[in-house]
Structure formats: structure tokens, C-alpha cells
Design a protein around this motif. Structure first.
Motif: not given
Length: 117
Positions: A17-23, A27-30, A91-106, A108-109
Motif C-alpha cells: 500500500v505504501y507505494p500507492m500512498y507515495i503516488t 500527484k498533489k505536489g507533496r 480497533p485495528l480498522m480504526k488505526q488503518i483509517r487514521y493512516l488513510d485519513k492523514v495521507v488523504d489530508e496531506l 489535499k494540501g
């Protein structure tokens, strides 16, 4: 979400999943460095440890088992993939979604200081 779907997510490797986060963020200039910074804020893993986890092909389950989540993690709120984070009971899904959310916020600028609450 059905239990089998949850288990499938838990067994996914962070390395897959990490390479997808990087991409997504690049793509959004981060940068990958910014991504690594927010992952370290969330999990306590510095870039060396992150690379070791990738090399080990750890699952999300193992990834979060080894993580030391930031004490402000409960301040991460909102909707990700159509689900309100505060309402996730597993709890584990919540932690995964925390990660997804901060990546998303990054991606989104959002400013780094705002992401790292």
C-alpha cells in the motif's frame, strides 16, 4: 464490513500500500519525506524502521501491533471511504483509517502542523 473483508485488509502488507500512498501525495505536489513525517507522527516509526517493515513485508495487523500511536490520534476525525472514523468500532480498522485519513489530508494540501494535531 464483513469479517472476511476485514481479515483481508489486515493481511495486506504495508509494503503493498505504501507505494500507492507515495503516488497519491506526489500527484498533489507533496513529497515522500512529508509522507514519512506524518507516518512517523502517527506510528512512531522513523524512515529506517519504516523501510525495515517494508522489507519484512509486515501485514497491517503486525504494522499497527508494533506501532506506538500518537497520543493525539483521537483528534483524527471525519469521513474516509464513506465511513466516519469516530464510529469505527474495530480497533485495528480504526488505526488503518487514521493512516488513510492523514495521507488523504496531506494529498489535499493540508498544512503539516494541522495534520500532526
Amino acid at each position: 464490513m464483513m469479517k472476511t473483508n476485514l481479515e483481508r485488509v489486515y493481511k495486506m502488507t504495508f509494503a503493498s500500500v505504501y507505494p500507492m500512498y507515495i503516488t497519491k501525495v506526489e500527484k498533489k505536489g507533496r513529497s515522500k519525506a512529508e509522507l514519512d513525517t506524518i507516518i512517523e507522527w502517527l506510528t512512531g516509526f522513523d524512515s529506517t524502521t519504516l523501510q525495515q517493515l517494508i522489507d519484512e513485508q509486515v501485514t497491517f495487523e503486525e504494522f499497527f501491533k508494533r506501532a506506538t500511536l500518537n497520543e493525539n490520534v483521537s483528534l483524527i476525525t471525519g469521513v474516509i471511504c464513506g465511513v466516519r472514523i469516530e464510529e469505527i468500532e474495530d480497533p485495528l480498522m480504526k488505526q488503518i483509517r487514521y493512516l488513510d485519513k492523514v495521507v488523504d489530508e496531506l494529498a489535499k494540501g493540508k498544512k503539516m502542523e494541522k495534520i500532526m494535531r
